[in-house]
Design an enzyme around this catalytic site. Structure first.
Site, mmCIF file in Angstrom:
data_model
loop_
_atom_site.group_PDB
_atom_site.id
_atom_site.type_symbol
_atom_site.label_atom_id
_atom_site.label_comp_id
_atom_site.label_asym_id
_atom_site.label_seq_id
_atom_site.Cartn_x
_atom_site.Cartn_y
_atom_site.Cartn_z
ATOM 1 C CD GLU A 185 -2.905 -0.620 2.528
ATOM 2 O OE1 GLU A 185 -2.577 0.156 3.425
ATOM 3 O OE2 GLU A 185 -3.832 -1.432 2.639
ATOM 4 C CE LYS B 148 5.484 5.263 6.778
ATOM 5 N NZ LYS B 148 5.038 6.566 7.195
ATOM 6 N NE ARG C 76 1.933 7.411 15.483
ATOM 7 C CZ ARG C 76 2.990 7.260 14.701
ATOM 8 N NH1 ARG C 76 2.897 7.505 13.419
ATOM 9 N NH2 ARG C 76 4.118 6.871 15.194
ATOM 10 C CG PHE D 147 -4.699 2.716 5.990
ATOM 11 C CD1 PHE D 147 -4.651 2.168 7.255
ATOM 12 C CD2 PHE D 147 -4.237 4.016 5.812
ATOM 13 C CE1 PHE D 147 -4.166 2.890 8.330
ATOM 14 C CE2 PHE D 147 -3.744 4.748 6.887
ATOM 15 C CZ PHE D 147 -3.715 4.183 8.148
ATOM 16 N NE ARG E 46 -3.556 5.151 11.584
ATOM 17 C CZ ARG E 46 -2.711 4.183 11.968
ATOM 18 N NH1 ARG E 46 -1.432 4.418 12.093
ATOM 19 N NH2 ARG E 46 -3.143 2.974 12.225
ATOM 20 C CE LYS F 109 8.056 2.753 10.247
ATOM 21 N NZ LYS F 109 7.689 3.739 11.227
ATOM 22 C CD GLU G 101 -1.084 9.295 7.030
ATOM 23 O OE1 GLU G 101 -1.501 8.523 7.922
ATOM 24 O OE2 GLU G 101 -0.016 9.904 7.114
#
Ligand code: AMP
Length: 567
Positions: free
Chosen positions: A255, A257, A277, A348, A262, A430, A307
């Site tokens: 996916e 990033k 977050r 996501f 967030r 990530k 995001e």
């Protein structure tokens, strides 16, 4: 419970560094508290009176505290201030004056935990005329009954600087010990996990403690998502290569990033909440997002994860995070900002759907549920770009696409992974380019416009040709500076101007700056043949680097190659 019992415990906690001992001390105190006192006690033990996500603030500054101490003890504010200067700690000053107090009211009685908790909480609700006086009265009322030791901790709690070294892990361990009483290490590990999980869902140890006391581990296992109360989120582990993950797991979801903020979005009928977050409620700052959610989220109740990106209002192209950051803590002119810095949201994950928690469902199944739950609003509210593959070349190509699209890198998500709070193996990984910073020289600049006319506000950066010693431009930097930085840089550059043409000036290559950037691209426009993408200034290297020590074209080339995009 008497507040003095807590004050004794604070004192003990201050005296030990050992986490284990701290948890033991707290566990003993927690197990003594009745059901009504326990949540308050857990809050106060962590130095707060509201959960961390709460928008309520106590909001008492040193000055008002000084006056409150004076009022309660009969000394002057000047005297309290003197003592504060001497001790550097208002808590100790309070204790000093409480000990020496000139007046003891007849009403003075032993302080309870409840009284301290309620008075401090009430401070956050006072507004309007005479609010200062009312706040002082509430604090002074506590001091009037406090013993010197109690005054120390009341002061520190009101000022939100308890400093007794009780982090969240210690509170959690104390709850486990006090109420779940594990018999061996293995059981302790399991019970700790359950408690941690309950905390991640509720974000509130006062609730967790009460459930543990009243319903034990069974109660904690049944803790449910409450819409409007933020949960902690899942994060990714950093890895160096896509290959190692594909080798280990085979097919994975790859996916984008996204480089933004967030957003944990909760929906209950017409009501939408947006949390960061760090569990801050930013619903008010993003009315545009709230509107998108109302149209795009189909279920009546859900929690989704995504995001937020800032986009250029003209081109629709994603903007660096700094642009978005201007919207996060804004209190005024919010509508205006939604036009100036419009957003796009990429979703996501989905963790909750109409009463059902989805944490234990595998990632690919959650994604399918998500697809069914979102009615895309193109370029505004959409699903995160994703491919599912075990083909390394495809995955790497997708990674490059993400970088080309101005994003940070990619996430590799294990298809059957659960939604687990925090960073975990076998979950999300990530990958982003590790860009080392560069030291470059400023060789030209442009006078700013509008508010910035007094500053040189965009700078041409150059690297050094290692063979000839000349400086080769490799990028232009205009963002990432605060007003103070613009001023400092302008002051430094002004005496070095050698030529001025309209707004453009040439600068003697003397000033070296440390620059971060997203990536290096080949570029015909710059003499170096390479250009930095999204350069951001980290600092002016005043004393520690001269221009002939700045980075060379050779290094730029090497870094360009290390991005793996040669050819
Ligand atoms: P980091 O801050 O480098 O640890 O990366 C984690 C952050 O990446 C998350 O908190 C998200 O804000 C962000 N992010 C961007 N795109 C995604 C994605 N597709 N899946 C999960 N997190 C993402």
């Amino acid at each position: 419970m008497k507040y003095s019992e807590l004050a004794d415990v604070y004192e003990k906690l201050e005296k030990t560094q050992s986490k284990l001992e701290k948890a033991d001390i707290l566990a003993e105190l927690f197990s003594k508290a009745g059901s009504d006192d326990l949540p308050k006690l857990v809050f106060l033990a962590s130095g707060r009176v509201f959960p961390s996500y709460s928008e309520e603030v106590i909001g008492i500054a040193d000055q008002l505290m000084t006056k409150s101490i004076a009022r309660a003890t009969g000394f002057s504010a000047g005297e309290v201030e003197e003592k504060f200067k001497e001790t550097g700690d208002l808590g100790l000053s309070a204790s000093h004056f409480v000990e020496k107090r000139k007046q003891r009211t007849l009403l003075s009685k032993e302080l309870t935990l409840e009284k301290v908790f309620e008075n401090i909480r009430e401070l956050s609700t006072i507004e309007g005329t005479r609010s200062q006086k009312k706040k002082m009265d509430l604090i002074a009322e506590l001091f009037a009954s406090a013993e010197p030791k109690e005054a120390v901790y009341i002061t520190r709690t009101v000022l939100e600087e308890l400093r007794i070294g009780v982090a969240r892990g210690i509170i959690r361990d104390a709850i486990v010990k006090a109420f779940l009483k594990p018999e061996d290490m293995e059981e302790k590990k399991k019970l700790t996990e359950v408690t941690e999980n309950a905390f991640n869902i509720t974000s509130d140890f006062s609730k967790v403690a009460k459930i543990a006391k009243e319903k034990g581990v069974k109660g904690l296992e049944k803790v449910e998502v409450k819409l409007g109360q933020p949960m902690h989120v899942m994060l990714g582990e950093k890895v160096d290569s896509i290959k190692e993950i594909i080798d280990k797991f085979g097919k994975v979801a790859v996916e984008y990033k996204y480089d933004g903020l967030r957003a944990e979005i909760m929906k209950k009928g017409d009501k939408i909440w947006v949390f960061t977050r760090r569990l801050e409620n930013v619903s008010h700052q993003f009315p545009d997002l709230v509107e998108f959610c109302k149209k795009a989220l189909k279920p009546d109740e859900c929690v989704v994860d995504g995001e937020i990106l800032a986009i250029d209002p003209k081109t629709g192209y994603p903007q660096p995070f700094q642009n978005l950051s201007q919207r996060i803590h804004r209190k005024y002119n919010i509508e205006e900002m939604t036009k100036k810095i419009p957003i796009q949201v990429n979703i996501f994950d989905i963790m909750y759907l109409n009463g059902e928690m989805l944490f234990d469902k595998p990632f690919n199944e959650r994604r399918k549920i998500l697809e069914k739950s979102v009615k895309t609003i193109p370029k505004k509210f959409q699903l995160a770009k994703q491919i599912v593959t075990d083909d390394l070349e495809k995955a790497e190509f997708f990674y490059k696409q993400a970088l080309d699209a101005g994003q940070e890198g990619v996430f590799l998500k294990v298809l059957d992974s659960k939604y687990v709070f925090g960073r975990h193996v076998d979950g999300w990984y990530k990958i982003k380019p590790i860009m080392e910073t560069l030291d470059l020289v400023i060789v030209a600049a442009t006078w700013g416009e509008g508010k910035r006319t007094k500053w040189l506000s965009s700078y041409v950066l150059a690297c050094r040709d290692q063979d000839t010693g000349s400086f080769l431009p490799c990028g232009m930097m205009g963002t990432g500076l605060t007003e103070e930085m613009f001023q400092v840089v302008t002051d430094t550059l002004k005496p070095l101007i050698t030529e001025e043409k309209g707004k453009e000036v040439k600068i003697k290559p003397r000033v070296v700056v440390e620059v971060a950037y997203q990536e290096i691209q080949k570029s015909p426009t710059y003499e170096a043949g390479y250009a930095l993408r999204f350069p951001r200034m980290l600092r002016v290297r005043e004393a520690d680097r001269s221009p002939d020590e700045c980075d060379t074209l050779e290094r730029l080339k090497k870094l360009y190659k290390s991005q793996g995009r040669e050819g």
